[in-house]
Write a protein that holds these residues in place. Structure first.
Motif, PDB file in Angstrom:
ATOM      1  N   GLN A  53      47.254  47.080  48.968  1.00  0.00           N
ATOM      2  CA  GLN A  53      48.045  45.985  49.530  1.00  0.00           C
ATOM      3  C   GLN A  53      48.925  45.294  48.495  1.00  0.00           C
ATOM      4  O   GLN A  53      49.689  44.404  48.840  1.00  0.00           O
ATOM      5  N   ILE A  87      50.895  38.326  48.656  1.00  0.00           N
ATOM      6  CA  ILE A  87      49.907  37.307  49.017  1.00  0.00           C
ATOM      7  C   ILE A  87      49.584  37.386  50.502  1.00  0.00           C
ATOM      8  O   ILE A  87      48.417  37.333  50.909  1.00  0.00           O
ATOM      9  N   GLU A  88      50.597  37.553  51.316  1.00  0.00           N
ATOM     10  CA  GLU A  88      50.394  37.651  52.757  1.00  0.00           C
ATOM     11  C   GLU A  88      49.529  38.866  53.104  1.00  0.00           C
ATOM     12  O   GLU A  88      48.604  38.777  53.914  1.00  0.00           O
ATOM     13  N   ARG A  89      49.795  39.999  52.475  1.00  0.00           N
ATOM     14  CA  ARG A  89      48.996  41.205  52.731  1.00  0.00           C
ATOM     15  C   ARG A  89      47.540  41.004  52.320  1.00  0.00           C
ATOM     16  O   ARG A  89      46.626  41.429  53.025  1.00  0.00           O
ATOM     17  N   GLN A 140      55.275  36.756  47.577  1.00  0.00           N
ATOM     18  CA  GLN A 140      54.836  36.184  48.849  1.00  0.00           C
ATOM     19  C   GLN A 140      54.346  37.281  49.791  1.00  0.00           C
ATOM     20  O   GLN A 140      53.335  37.113  50.475  1.00  0.00           O
ATOM     21  N   ASP A 141      55.054  38.408  49.815  1.00  0.00           N
ATOM     22  CA  ASP A 141      54.627  39.528  50.659  1.00  0.00           C
ATOM     23  C   ASP A 141      53.254  40.043  50.231  1.00  0.00           C
ATOM     24  O   ASP A 141      52.401  40.341  51.073  1.00  0.00           O
ATOM     25  N   LEU A 170      45.923  38.110  52.149  1.00  0.00           N
ATOM     26  CA  LEU A 170      45.309  37.175  53.101  1.00  0.00           C
ATOM     27  C   LEU A 170      44.952  37.867  54.403  1.00  0.00           C
ATOM     28  O   LEU A 170      43.880  37.633  54.968  1.00  0.00           O
ATOM     29  N   PHE A 171      45.826  38.742  54.892  1.00  0.00           N
ATOM     30  CA  PHE A 171      45.513  39.497  56.106  1.00  0.00           C
ATOM     31  C   PHE A 171      44.302  40.396  55.890  1.00  0.00           C
ATOM     32  O   PHE A 171      43.454  40.530  56.776  1.00  0.00           O
TER      33      PHE A 171
END
Length: 159
Positions: free
Chosen positions: A85, A106-108, A103-104, A110-111
């Motif tokens: 990720q 971090i988002e991955r 940011q991308d 978190l998901f």
């Protein structure tokens, strides 16, 4: 006439057996993961995993030689998924803004954590401090993960 004794098996038995073995192994891992999340690593016994997975003791030992070995497999799977990720942040005129890439990432992550919230909890509560060799393994994985990404201090500001 063809010699039937030496003919390769074309009925798929071997492939089905391999798939069934991998499916059973995955089921054992998932059972252990659920129990570690519910009861904790130290409170979960191999007997608990065997009972929850609905397998014989010998079947467990075909796949894993200890509770620690199955925990290590769970950790390795999670760390591989985590690393998948986190692509390397690339800086250059033809690359997306570094902060957008960050940011991308971090988002991955978190998901990934939300997808299976028990797994990070198991790892954070149990993996660190399990024993010295396990701590060293985590340090190596962490170093490898960190070295594949640019440090925040090298990221250009997006002004």
């Amino acid at each position: 006439m063809r010699n039937e004794v030496n003919a390769p098996h074309t009925d798929g038995r071997r492939e089905r057996a391999v798939k069934m073995r991998e499916s059973r192994r995955t089921s054992v891992i998932e059972s252990a993961q659920r129990l570690f999340a519910q009861q904790g690593y130290h409170a979960t016994s191999i007997s608990d995993v065997i009972e929850h997975a609905g397998i014989a003791r010998g079947t467990f030992y075909q796949y894993f030689n200890s509770k620690r070995a199955i925990f290590e497999e769970i950790l390795d799977r999670f760390l591989h998924r985590l690393q998948d990720q986190l692509p390397r942040i690339e800086i250059g005129p033809d690359k997306p803004d570094a902060l957008v890439q960050l940011q991308d990432n971090i988002e991955r992550v978190l998901f990934l954590i939300i997808e299976d919230e028990a797994l990070p909890r198991i790892i954070l509560q149990t993996a660190v401090g399990l024993d010295e060799s396990f701590d060293q393994k985590l340090d190596r994985k962490s170093t490898r993960l960190n070295s594949s990404h640019i440090p925040l201090s090298r990221m250009p500001s997006s002004a």
